[in-house]
Design a protein around this motif. Structure first.
Motif, PDB file in Angstrom:
ATOM      1  N   SER A   8       0.824  -1.202   0.000  1.00  0.00           N
ATOM      2  CA  SER A   8       0.000   0.000   0.000  1.00  0.00           C
ATOM      3  C   SER A   8       0.863   1.260   0.000  1.00  0.00           C
ATOM      4  O   SER A   8       1.942   1.305   0.584  1.00  0.00           O
ATOM      5  CB  SER A   8      -0.942  -0.007   1.214  1.00  0.00           C
ATOM      6  OG  SER A   8      -0.224  -0.213   2.407  1.00  0.00           O
ATOM      7  N   ASP A  12      -2.243   8.114   5.982  1.00  0.00           N
ATOM      8  CA  ASP A  12      -2.515   7.604   7.329  1.00  0.00           C
ATOM      9  C   ASP A  12      -2.965   8.734   8.244  1.00  0.00           C
ATOM     10  O   ASP A  12      -2.427   9.844   8.180  1.00  0.00           O
ATOM     11  CB  ASP A  12      -1.230   7.023   7.953  1.00  0.00           C
ATOM     12  CG  ASP A  12      -0.823   5.681   7.358  1.00  0.00           C
ATOM     13  OD1 ASP A  12      -1.624   5.087   6.605  1.00  0.00           O
ATOM     14  OD2 ASP A  12       0.295   5.239   7.668  1.00  0.00           O
ATOM     15  N   GLY A  27       1.678   3.744   4.387  1.00  0.00           N
ATOM     16  CA  GLY A  27       1.500   2.593   3.497  1.00  0.00           C
ATOM     17  C   GLY A  27       2.693   1.666   3.590  1.00  0.00           C
ATOM     18  O   GLY A  27       3.839   2.112   3.741  1.00  0.00           O
ATOM     19  N   ASN A 122       1.980  -5.768   2.852  1.00  0.00           N
ATOM     20  CA  ASN A 122       0.667  -6.017   3.421  1.00  0.00           C
ATOM     21  C   ASN A 122      -0.456  -5.461   2.543  1.00  0.00           C
ATOM     22  O   ASN A 122      -0.786  -4.285   2.644  1.00  0.00           O
ATOM     23  CB  ASN A 122       0.687  -5.370   4.812  1.00  0.00           C
ATOM     24  CG  ASN A 122      -0.668  -5.314   5.427  1.00  0.00           C
ATOM     25  OD1 ASN A 122      -1.510  -6.167   5.169  1.00  0.00           O
ATOM     26  ND2 ASN A 122      -0.897  -4.285   6.228  1.00  0.00           N
ATOM     27  N   GLY A 231       4.505   1.867  10.740  1.00  0.00           N
ATOM     28  CA  GLY A 231       5.513   1.648   9.705  1.00  0.00           C
ATOM     29  C   GLY A 231       6.756   0.955  10.221  1.00  0.00           C
ATOM     30  O   GLY A 231       7.646   0.616   9.430  1.00  0.00           O
ATOM     31  N   ASP A 234       7.160  -2.368   8.506  1.00  0.00           N
ATOM     32  CA  ASP A 234       7.547  -2.267   7.089  1.00  0.00           C
ATOM     33  C   ASP A 234       8.979  -1.751   6.951  1.00  0.00           C
ATOM     34  O   ASP A 234       9.697  -2.142   6.028  1.00  0.00           O
ATOM     35  CB  ASP A 234       6.599  -1.324   6.349  1.00  0.00           C
ATOM     36  CG  ASP A 234       5.157  -1.760   6.552  1.00  0.00           C
ATOM     37  OD1 ASP A 234       4.872  -2.937   6.288  1.00  0.00           O
ATOM     38  OD2 ASP A 234       4.359  -0.934   7.000  1.00  0.00           O
TER      39      ASP A 234
END
Ligand code: AMP
Length: 302
Positions: A8, A12, A27, A122, A231, A234
């Protein structure tokens, strides 16, 4: 080695005990790409709406991040809103607006199809698989997911997991996915689903990795100022996969170093909202913190 990431790219809205950030860049693919680009070239596959402006795109410019695969569709960019607990260790999703993601059909640009490492960030596990089908013989396929998909699309997720070698998830997700409370048992069950290497992120309690070589544990960096954990997972994945892409071979030693590199990138990410800290980060700062990790965990043999 080049990395292909699909995930993504988002707006946010985040509330933490330290403040609130409204519609900031987020994302999974955004955090991942910026973190990984310190180590290797990144090919980004994702979608944004027509509300995604040049200011947001600027975050990816001037780095080794290729945006040919970032599609723009009419409509709104994916939006996620979350609220963290007082101790920052858990969060509630307040809303997930899939927006343009609902209609997204990933088309992998020709020049991305020979990427050697693939990171399925994700997103909908069905989309993850459709991306993978378009890549020619990648050497390593890694994957992330979250509760939203574990609960929402369990069958699709199982099919994706059967095709990946590395899975990175948090402890809560590992428990939910396996139905086991104990993480060692959970790891055994998940590794039987496909991914031989499982990395379980435990927030401020660090990381556990389970591989064919055994297990490895690393702490999280003890930090004085944590602003926003969004985040972190990620960014961890970006540091972990980015490091592996730059390593001469992917053996036990490189996997352990990759865990520490992932933890290093995650520790920077949480120091500010959105990607703000990652965007000012330098390679010497990364190396210095990696060394602090070494100090933190070094002890003599008996
Ligand atoms: P992390 O804190 O590393 O788990 O990831 C947070 C990021 O995941 C946020 O920037 C969100 O935009 C993104 N995100 C949250 N929910 C979803 C979802 N269901 N699908 C895709 N991305 C999501």
């Amino acid at each position: 080695m080049s990395i292909l990431v699909v995930g993504s790219v988002a707006y946010d809205t985040v509330e933490t005990p330290l403040g609130r950030a409204e519609r900031v860049l987020g994302g999974s693919a955004s955090f991942f790409s910026v973190a990984a680009s310190f180590f290797a070239p990144v090919n980004l596959v994702g979608v944004v709406g027509d509300d995604f402006g040049p200011a947001q795109l600027a975050a990816f410019r001037g780095r080794q991040i290729d945006l040919t695969g970032l599609e723009r569709m009419p409509g709104k960019t994916f939006h996620w809103q979350g609220r963290y607990s007082q101790d920052l260790n858990s969060r509630d999703t307040i809303r997930t607006d899939l927006n343009v993601f609902e209609f997204f059909e990933p088309k992998i640009p020709e020049e991305y199809r020979r990427s050697e490492i693939v990171f399925l960030g994700n997103i909908d596990p069905g989309l993850q698989r459709r991306v993978l089908e378009q890549v020619e013989r990648p050497r390593v396929v890694a994957c992330d997911t979250m509760n939203f998909w574990i609960k929402g699309k369990p069958q699709e997720l199982r099919e994706t997991l059967a095709t990946v070698q590395v899975l990175l998830i948090n402890d809560q997700e590992a428990r939910e996915l396996s139905g086991e409370w104990n993480l060692v048992r959970a790891a055994r069950a998940i590794r039987a689903m496909g991914p031989r290497t499982l990395v379980v992120k435990k927030g401020e309690h660090g990381v556990l990795m389970f591989t064919d070589h055994g297990s490895f544990a690393a702490p999280a960096m003890p930090l004085e100022h944590v602003v926003d954990p969004t985040g972190a997972g990620d960014s961890f994945a970006g540091g972990f996969i980015g490091y592996l892409a730059s390593a001469p071979e992917v053996g036990d030693a490189a996997l352990r170093q990759a865990v520490v590199m992932g933890s290093t990138l995650a520790s920077f990410c949480v120091e500010a909202f959105s990607l703000d800290r990652l965007l000012t980060l330098t390679r010497p700062e990364i190396e210095a913190r990696y060394q602090v990790f070494e100090q933190l965990t070094r002890f003599e043999s008996l």
